[in-house]
Design a protein around this motif. Structure first.
Motif, PDB file in Angstrom:
ATOM      1  N   ASP A 194       0.813  -1.225   0.000  1.00 21.23           N
ATOM      2  CA  ASP A 194       0.000   0.000   0.000  1.00 21.23           C
ATOM      3  C   ASP A 194       0.843   1.270   0.000  1.00 21.23           C
ATOM      4  O   ASP A 194       0.377   2.324  -0.449  1.00 21.23           O
ATOM      5  CB  ASP A 194      -0.927   0.008   1.216  1.00 21.23           C
ATOM      6  CG  ASP A 194      -2.057  -1.000   1.106  1.00 21.23           C
ATOM      7  OD1 ASP A 194      -2.276  -1.513  -0.007  1.00 21.23           O
ATOM      8  OD2 ASP A 194      -2.713  -1.276   2.127  1.00 21.23           O
ATOM      9  N   ASN A 195       2.066   1.187   0.522  1.00 23.72           N
ATOM     10  CA  ASN A 195       2.889   2.394   0.681  1.00 23.72           C
ATOM     11  C   ASN A 195       4.195   2.327  -0.105  1.00 23.72           C
ATOM     12  O   ASN A 195       5.156   3.036   0.208  1.00 23.72           O
ATOM     13  CB  ASN A 195       3.181   2.624   2.169  1.00 23.72           C
ATOM     14  CG  ASN A 195       1.919   2.835   2.978  1.00 23.72           C
ATOM     15  OD1 ASN A 195       1.225   3.839   2.843  1.00 23.72           O
ATOM     16  ND2 ASN A 195       1.587   1.862   3.811  1.00 23.72           N
ATOM     17  N   TYR A 196       4.232   1.505  -1.117  1.00 26.61           N
ATOM     18  CA  TYR A 196       5.442   1.307  -1.909  1.00 26.61           C
ATOM     19  C   TYR A 196       5.841   2.598  -2.626  1.00 26.61           C
ATOM     20  O   TYR A 196       4.995   3.296  -3.197  1.00 26.61           O
ATOM     21  CB  TYR A 196       5.204   0.208  -2.929  1.00 26.61           C
ATOM     22  CG  TYR A 196       6.415  -0.224  -3.716  1.00 26.61           C
ATOM     23  CD1 TYR A 196       7.335  -1.110  -3.178  1.00 26.61           C
ATOM     24  CD2 TYR A 196       6.619   0.235  -5.015  1.00 26.61           C
ATOM     25  CE1 TYR A 196       8.436  -1.532  -3.913  1.00 26.61           C
ATOM     26  CE2 TYR A 196       7.714  -0.181  -5.762  1.00 26.61           C
ATOM     27  CZ  TYR A 196       8.618  -1.063  -5.203  1.00 26.61           C
ATOM     28  OH  TYR A 196       9.708  -1.474  -5.935  1.00 26.61           O
ATOM     29  N   VAL A 197       7.118   2.914  -2.560  1.00 25.27           N
ATOM     30  CA  VAL A 197       7.664   4.072  -3.273  1.00 25.27           C
ATOM     31  C   VAL A 197       8.620   3.552  -4.345  1.00 25.27           C
ATOM     32  O   VAL A 197       9.582   2.839  -4.027  1.00 25.27           O
ATOM     33  CB  VAL A 197       8.405   5.025  -2.324  1.00 25.27           C
ATOM     34  CG1 VAL A 197       9.028   6.175  -3.106  1.00 25.27           C
ATOM     35  CG2 VAL A 197       7.455   5.557  -1.250  1.00 25.27           C
ATOM     36  N   VAL A 198       8.338   3.874  -5.583  1.00 22.40           N
ATOM     37  CA  VAL A 198       9.196   3.414  -6.677  1.00 22.40           C
ATOM     38  C   VAL A 198      10.564   4.084  -6.546  1.00 22.40           C
ATOM     39  O   VAL A 198      10.651   5.314  -6.499  1.00 22.40           O
ATOM     40  CB  VAL A 198       8.575   3.757  -8.045  1.00 22.40           C
ATOM     41  CG1 VAL A 198       9.467   3.270  -9.178  1.00 22.40           C
ATOM     42  CG2 VAL A 198       7.179   3.161  -8.161  1.00 22.40           C
ATOM     43  N   PRO A 199      11.637   3.311  -6.439  1.00 21.20           N
ATOM     44  CA  PRO A 199      12.959   3.914  -6.238  1.00 21.20           C
ATOM     45  C   PRO A 199      13.461   4.654  -7.471  1.00 21.20           C
ATOM     46  O   PRO A 199      13.110   4.308  -8.605  1.00 21.20           O
ATOM     47  CB  PRO A 199      13.857   2.705  -5.921  1.00 21.20           C
ATOM     48  CG  PRO A 199      13.166   1.548  -6.539  1.00 21.20           C
ATOM     49  CD  PRO A 199      11.698   1.839  -6.443  1.00 21.20           C
ATOM     50  N   GLU A 200      14.270   5.653  -7.242  1.00 19.87           N
ATOM     51  CA  GLU A 200      14.901   6.372  -8.343  1.00 19.87           C
ATOM     52  C   GLU A 200      16.084   5.546  -8.858  1.00 19.87           C
ATOM     53  O   GLU A 200      16.562   4.638  -8.192  1.00 19.87           O
ATOM     54  CB  GLU A 200      15.383   7.747  -7.869  1.00 19.87           C
ATOM     55  CG  GLU A 200      14.256   8.655  -7.398  1.00 19.87           C
ATOM     56  CD  GLU A 200      14.771  10.003  -6.938  1.00 19.87           C
ATOM     57  OE1 GLU A 200      16.013  10.191  -6.916  1.00 19.87           O
ATOM     58  OE2 GLU A 200      13.941  10.865  -6.591  1.00 19.87           O
ATOM     59  N   GLY A 201      16.539   5.895 -10.047  1.00 14.05           N
ATOM     60  CA  GLY A 201      17.723   5.234 -10.575  1.00 14.05           C
ATOM     61  C   GLY A 201      17.446   4.018 -11.440  1.00 14.05           C
ATOM     62  O   GLY A 201      18.381   3.356 -11.890  1.00 14.05           O
ATOM     63  N   ARG A 202      16.152   3.719 -11.675  1.00 18.05           N
ATOM     64  CA  ARG A 202      15.843   2.603 -12.570  1.00 18.05           C
ATOM     65  C   ARG A 202      16.087   3.040 -14.014  1.00 18.05           C
ATOM     66  O   ARG A 202      16.144   4.222 -14.321  1.00 18.05           O
ATOM     67  CB  ARG A 202      14.397   2.155 -12.386  1.00 18.05           C
ATOM     68  CG  ARG A 202      14.064   1.734 -10.953  1.00 18.05           C
ATOM     69  CD  ARG A 202      12.587   1.360 -10.800  1.00 18.05           C
ATOM     70  NE  ARG A 202      11.737   2.332 -11.454  1.00 18.05           N
ATOM     71  CZ  ARG A 202      10.719   2.033 -12.254  1.00 18.05           C
ATOM     72  NH1 ARG A 202      10.408   0.778 -12.491  1.00 18.05           N
ATOM     73  NH2 ARG A 202       9.995   2.979 -12.813  1.00 18.05           N
ATOM     74  N   PHE A 203      16.212   2.074 -14.921  1.00 14.13           N
ATOM     75  CA  PHE A 203      16.438   2.407 -16.319  1.00 14.13           C
ATOM     76  C   PHE A 203      15.196   3.054 -16.912  1.00 14.13           C
ATOM     77  O   PHE A 203      14.090   2.556 -16.751  1.00 14.13           O
ATOM     78  CB  PHE A 203      16.799   1.160 -17.127  1.00 14.13           C
ATOM     79  CG  PHE A 203      18.090   0.522 -16.688  1.00 14.13           C
ATOM     80  CD1 PHE A 203      19.239   1.270 -16.565  1.00 14.13           C
ATOM     81  CD2 PHE A 203      18.139  -0.826 -16.394  1.00 14.13           C
ATOM     82  CE1 PHE A 203      20.424   0.692 -16.154  1.00 14.13           C
ATOM     83  CE2 PHE A 203      19.321  -1.421 -15.987  1.00 14.13           C
ATOM     84  CZ  PHE A 203      20.468  -0.664 -15.864  1.00 14.13           C
ATOM     85  N   ASN A 204      15.398   4.150 -17.617  1.00 12.00           N
ATOM     86  CA  ASN A 204      14.290   4.865 -18.250  1.00 12.00           C
ATOM     87  C   ASN A 204      14.202   4.433 -19.710  1.00 12.00           C
ATOM     88  O   ASN A 204      14.591   5.148 -20.625  1.00 12.00           O
ATOM     89  CB  ASN A 204      14.508   6.380 -18.143  1.00 12.00           C
ATOM     90  CG  ASN A 204      13.338   7.172 -18.684  1.00 12.00           C
ATOM     91  OD1 ASN A 204      12.215   6.675 -18.740  1.00 12.00           O
ATOM     92  ND2 ASN A 204      13.590   8.399 -19.091  1.00 12.00           N
ATOM     93  N   LEU A 205      13.686   3.224 -19.913  1.00 14.77           N
ATOM     94  CA  LEU A 205      13.609   2.644 -21.239  1.00 14.77           C
ATOM     95  C   LEU A 205      12.178   2.707 -21.768  1.00 14.77           C
ATOM     96  O   LEU A 205      11.241   2.825 -21.011  1.00 14.77           O
ATOM     97  CB  LEU A 205      14.090   1.189 -21.212  1.00 14.77           C
ATOM     98  CG  LEU A 205      15.495   0.972 -20.647  1.00 14.77           C
ATOM     99  CD1 LEU A 205      15.801  -0.527 -20.591  1.00 14.77           C
ATOM    100  CD2 LEU A 205      16.543   1.711 -21.469  1.00 14.77           C
ATOM    101  N   THR A 206      12.043   2.626 -23.071  1.00 16.35           N
ATOM    102  CA  THR A 206      10.728   2.624 -23.698  1.00 16.35           C
ATOM    103  C   THR A 206      10.400   1.210 -24.166  1.00 16.35           C
ATOM    104  O   THR A 206      11.152   0.617 -24.951  1.00 16.35           O
ATOM    105  CB  THR A 206      10.677   3.585 -24.892  1.00 16.35           C
ATOM    106  OG1 THR A 206      10.964   4.904 -24.437  1.00 16.35           O
ATOM    107  CG2 THR A 206       9.297   3.563 -25.545  1.00 16.35           C
ATOM    108  N   TRP A 207       9.288   0.692 -23.664  1.00 18.57           N
ATOM    109  CA  TRP A 207       8.871  -0.664 -24.036  1.00 18.57           C
ATOM    110  C   TRP A 207       7.531  -0.597 -24.727  1.00 18.57           C
ATOM    111  O   TRP A 207       6.640   0.134 -24.303  1.00 18.57           O
ATOM    112  CB  TRP A 207       8.772  -1.549 -22.796  1.00 18.57           C
ATOM    113  CG  TRP A 207      10.070  -1.722 -22.084  1.00 18.57           C
ATOM    114  CD1 TRP A 207      10.598  -0.917 -21.120  1.00 18.57           C
ATOM    115  CD2 TRP A 207      11.034  -2.755 -22.311  1.00 18.57           C
ATOM    116  NE1 TRP A 207      11.823  -1.380 -20.725  1.00 18.57           N
ATOM    117  CE2 TRP A 207      12.117  -2.508 -21.435  1.00 18.57           C
ATOM    118  CE3 TRP A 207      11.078  -3.863 -23.151  1.00 18.57           C
ATOM    119  CZ2 TRP A 207      13.233  -3.331 -21.384  1.00 18.57           C
ATOM    120  CZ3 TRP A 207      12.194  -4.681 -23.107  1.00 18.57           C
ATOM    121  CH2 TRP A 207      13.246  -4.421 -22.240  1.00 18.57           C
TER     122      TRP A 207
END
Length: 222
Positions: free
Chosen positions: A206-219
């Motif tokens: 319920d409180n998950y925060v998506v971490p920064e630094g993931r790959f910014n790819l287009t799928w």
């Protein structure tokens, strides 16, 4: 009547019960919590082991349960035989769309052709995130795949490791070692949240925060 879920959680877990009674207890507790919050369950479609426990727990409270299982695993991960399953399919082959009643006490079941289709369907339906309970090779592979999907920017859904009675302690140490060795970034190590109780699992979801630094790819077509 089955309640329409507010959101659906994918739970990966063993088709065995394991040797520790706490595993079964945890599966029951998590199932009860998901049902109480009106969260749906999508899972691997088995009726044995922890799979069967959590599915039956949610379904017994009129919760939404969708099991997805490859045809080849039906006799391995379900307690009902192929003959029994065939008797329960009321539609002919041409009209059959893949969903069979099999056993209503475990929710609805979709039989697919292969593991890739199973995982893709589970991932698409799991709009509320992913949870891994204790399990073997298959469970570990599944939770690592959706973790990698997040790292690659394919999804932003919560990913939670349910560390029942320290089951995943050594694996968590391995991940820490991979960070120390420079193979996983510190930020990406936060993709996989760790919970020790069923209550913590739901809180992490319920409180998950998506971490920064993931790959910014287009799928495309995901």
């Amino acid at each position: 009547m089955t309640v329409t879920p507010e959101k659906t959680i994918c739970v990966f877990c063993g088709s065995s019960f394991g040797k520790n009674a706490s595993f079964t207890k945890a599966a029951t507790e998590l199932g009860n919590l998901l049902a109480s919050k009106k969260y749906g369950l999508v899972y691997g479609g088995g009726t044995t082991g922890l799979m069967g426990i959590i599915a039956k727990t949610v379904a017994s409270q009129d919760g939404y349960v969708h099991g997805i299982i490859p045809d080849a695993l039906v006799t391995k991960e379900r307690s009902d035989s192929v003959d029994e399953i065939n008797k329960k399919i009321q539609t002919d082959v041409e009209n059959h769309k893949g969903e069979t009643p099999l056993d209503d006490s475990y929710g609805k079941t979709t039989i697919v052709t292969d593991m890739h289709t199973r995982k893709k369907m589970m991932g698409m339906e799991a709009n509320g995130g992913f949870v891994a309970m204790p399990g073997g090779f298959g469970t570990l592979e599944e939770i690592m795949e959706v973790t990698t999907w997040s790292q690659l920017g394919i999804h932003k859904k919560p990913v939670v490791l349910f560390n029942v009675d320290g089951f995943y302690d050594e694996f968590i140490k391995f991940l820490d070692s991979a960070v120390e060795a420079g193979f996983i970034s510190k930020n990406n190590s936060s993709i996989l949240a760790v919970a020790n109780t069923a209550e913590e699992v739901v809180e992490k979801l319920d409180n998950y925060v998506v971490p920064e630094g993931r790959f910014n790819l287009t799928w495309k077509n995901n």
